[in-house]
Enzyme design. Structure first.
Site, PDB file in Angstrom:
ATOM      1  N   GLY A 171      40.650 -77.771 -12.116  1.00 14.61           N
ATOM      2  CA  GLY A 171      40.102 -76.427 -12.341  1.00 14.61           C
ATOM      3  C   GLY A 171      39.892 -76.173 -13.829  1.00 14.61           C
ATOM      4  N   GLU A 182      56.970 -84.003 -21.391  1.00 16.61           N
ATOM      5  CA  GLU A 182      57.624 -82.766 -21.009  1.00 16.61           C
ATOM      6  C   GLU A 182      57.073 -81.612 -21.833  1.00 16.61           C
ATOM      7  OE1 GLU A 182      62.086 -81.150 -20.311  1.00 16.61           O
ATOM      8  OE2 GLU A 182      61.849 -83.161 -21.141  1.00 16.61           O
ATOM      9  N   ASP A 206      47.029 -75.165 -23.174  1.00 14.29           N
ATOM     10  CA  ASP A 206      48.240 -74.644 -22.572  1.00 14.29           C
ATOM     11  C   ASP A 206      48.003 -73.161 -22.329  1.00 14.29           C
ATOM     12  OD1 ASP A 206      50.843 -75.733 -21.659  1.00 14.29           O
ATOM     13  OD2 ASP A 206      51.535 -73.918 -22.653  1.00 14.29           O
ATOM     14  N   TYR A 218      46.598 -68.433 -10.589  1.00 11.13           N
ATOM     15  CA  TYR A 218      46.849 -67.031 -10.259  1.00 11.13           C
ATOM     16  C   TYR A 218      45.558 -66.218 -10.078  1.00 11.13           C
ATOM     17  CZ  TYR A 218      51.659 -68.090 -11.689  1.00 11.13           C
ATOM     18  OH  TYR A 218      52.916 -68.632 -11.775  1.00 11.13           O
ATOM     19  N   LYS A 221      33.419 -66.343 -14.824  1.00 14.57           N
ATOM     20  CA  LYS A 221      34.822 -66.455 -15.253  1.00 14.57           C
ATOM     21  C   LYS A 221      34.873 -66.851 -16.728  1.00 14.57           C
ATOM     22  CE  LYS A 221      39.307 -68.610 -14.703  1.00 14.57           C
ATOM     23  NZ  LYS A 221      40.241 -69.492 -14.033  1.00 14.57           N
ATOM     24  N   HIS A 269      40.348 -65.838 -20.672  1.00 14.55           N
ATOM     25  CA  HIS A 269      41.113 -66.319 -21.814  1.00 14.55           C
ATOM     26  C   HIS A 269      40.582 -67.687 -22.273  1.00 14.55           C
ATOM     27  CE1 HIS A 269      42.512 -67.644 -17.996  1.00 14.55           C
ATOM     28  NE2 HIS A 269      43.510 -68.400 -18.439  1.00 14.55           N
TER      29      HIS A 269
HETATM   30  P1  IMP Z   1      49.770 -75.547 -17.846  1.00 10.91           P
HETATM   31  O1  IMP Z   1      48.842 -76.442 -17.094  1.00 10.91           O
HETATM   32  O2  IMP Z   1      51.109 -76.125 -18.113  1.00 10.91           O
HETATM   33  O3  IMP Z   1      49.115 -74.952 -19.055  1.00 10.91           O
HETATM   34  O4  IMP Z   1      50.088 -74.341 -16.839  1.00 10.91           O
HETATM   35  C1  IMP Z   1      49.187 -73.317 -16.668  1.00 10.91           C
HETATM   36  C2  IMP Z   1      49.720 -72.347 -15.621  1.00 10.91           C
HETATM   37  O5  IMP Z   1      49.103 -71.087 -15.798  1.00 10.91           O
HETATM   38  C3  IMP Z   1      49.402 -72.763 -14.190  1.00 10.91           C
HETATM   39  O6  IMP Z   1      50.329 -72.230 -13.292  1.00 10.91           O
HETATM   40  C4  IMP Z   1      48.084 -72.110 -13.934  1.00 10.91           C
HETATM   41  O7  IMP Z   1      47.884 -71.876 -12.612  1.00 10.91           O
HETATM   42  C5  IMP Z   1      48.195 -70.823 -14.749  1.00 10.91           C
HETATM   43  N1  IMP Z   1      46.877 -70.544 -15.321  1.00 10.91           N
HETATM   44  C6  IMP Z   1      46.391 -70.960 -16.520  1.00 10.91           C
HETATM   45  N2  IMP Z   1      45.113 -70.607 -16.651  1.00 10.91           N
HETATM   46  C7  IMP Z   1      44.775 -69.991 -15.510  1.00 10.91           C
HETATM   47  C8  IMP Z   1      43.563 -69.450 -15.040  1.00 10.91           C
HETATM   48  O8  IMP Z   1      42.503 -69.501 -15.687  1.00 10.91           O
HETATM   49  N3  IMP Z   1      43.613 -68.907 -13.818  1.00 10.91           N
HETATM   50  C9  IMP Z   1      44.731 -68.856 -13.061  1.00 10.91           C
HETATM   51  N4  IMP Z   1      45.875 -69.387 -13.427  1.00 10.91           N
HETATM   52  C10 IMP Z   1      45.913 -69.948 -14.656  1.00 10.91           C
END
Ligand code: IMP
Length: 200
Positions: free
Chosen positions: A11, A40, A69, A154, A175, A180
Site C-alpha cells: 500500500g 528492529e 515511517d 487505519y 488520497k 500525510h
Molecule cells: P510502519 O510501516 O512501521 O511505518 O507502520 C505504519 C503503521 O501506521 C501501520 O500500522 C499502518 O497501517 C499505519 N499507517 C501509516 N500510514 C498509513 C496510511 O496512509 N493509512 C492508514 N494507516 C497508515
C-alpha cells in the site's frame, strides 16, 4: 537511477510510486529481494525509525534507499498508537485487528474528542552519505465503524470532515492529494528533482 523503498507494505509502495511519478527513477520494494534482513524499529520517533531503516538498507545494498515511517496519533489517547501503530493489536496483529482494537478503545468517546493525525516521515539516504528528510501530516478524526475499501491500515476508520469520507473511500490520487504521505512526497519530489539535475 534505481531507488530501493525500505518497505514490504505494498500500500505504501503504491502511494510512493504515484507520488514520485514523472521522475527518472525506478522504485523497488523490499519484496523484490530474497533473504534480506529485517531490522528492529526501536527508535523513539518516526524520524529515528525512518533514518534507521534508510541508513541500514543503503549501506547493506549500496544503493539509494527511501524509507517511510508513519502512523496514527489520536488526541484522546495522548498521541497513541503513534510509533506503535503497526503493532497496536499485539503479537500476530493485522491491519484489521489494529482497527478493531482502536474502535474498541475509542468506544464512548464523543465526536468532538475523536480528533487524530496521520504522520509520515520520509528519509532518503544515498550510499555516499547524503540524506534528505521530509515530513507530512493530515488531520481527521476516528470514525465509529469501518467505511471504504481503499488504502490500507487505519484508512477505513480515519474520517476526513472536509470530504465527508474516510481515507479508504478516496482514490489513490485523491488520497495522495490530502494525506500525510502525499504531502511528504511532494516535498521529496522537489528535492529529488534538484538532486537528479545536479548529477546528470
Ligand atoms: P510502519 O510501516 O512501521 O511505518 O507502520 C505504519 C503503521 O501506521 C501501520 O500500522 C499502518 O497501517 C499505519 N499507517 C501509516 N500510514 C498509513 C496510511 O496512509 N493509512 C492508514 N494507516 C497508515
Amino acid at each position: 537511477m534505481d531507488i530501493i523503498v525500505a518497505t514490504r507494505n505494498e500500500g505504501k509502495l503504491r502511494e510512493i510510486r504515484k507520488g514520485l511519478k514523472g521522475l527518472r527513477i525506478r522504485l523497488k520494494g523490499l519484496n523484490h529481494f530474497h533473504n534480506i534482513p529485517k531490522i528492529e524499529e526501536d527508535g523513539t520517533s518516526f524520524l529515528e525509525n525512518a533514518l534507521k531503516k534508510a541508513r541500514f538498507y543503503s549501506k547493506y545494498l549500496s544503493q539509494p534507499v527511501l524509507a517511510d515511517d508513519s502512523g496514527l496519533e489520536v488526541d484522546a489517547l495522548k498521541g497513541a498508537p503513534g510509533i506503535f501503530s503497526a503493532r497496536y493489536g499485539g503479537a500476530g496483529t493485522s491491519d484489521k485487528k489494529n482497527r478493531e482494537k482502536l474502535l474498541k478503545v475509542m468506544e464512548g468517546v464523543p465526536t468532538p474528542r475523536r480528533g487524530a493525525s496521520f504522520k509520515c516521515v520520509l528519509a532518503m539516504v544515498f550510499p555516499d552519505g547524503r540524506e534528505i528528510v521530509v515530513e507530512g501530516s493530515c488531520r481527521g478524526r476516528i470514525g465509529f465503524k469501518e467505511v471504504g475499501r481503499g488504502g490500507f491500515g487505519y484508512d477505513p476508520i480515519f474520517f476526513l470532515p472536509r470530504y465527508g469520507k474516510t481515507m479508504a473511500e478516496l482514490s489513490l490520487q485523491e488520497k495522495n492529494r490530502v494525506s500525510h504521505r502525499g504531502k511528504a512526497l511532494r516535498k521529496l519530489k522537489k528535492s529529488l528533482e534538484r538532486f537528479l539535475k545536479e548529477i546528470e
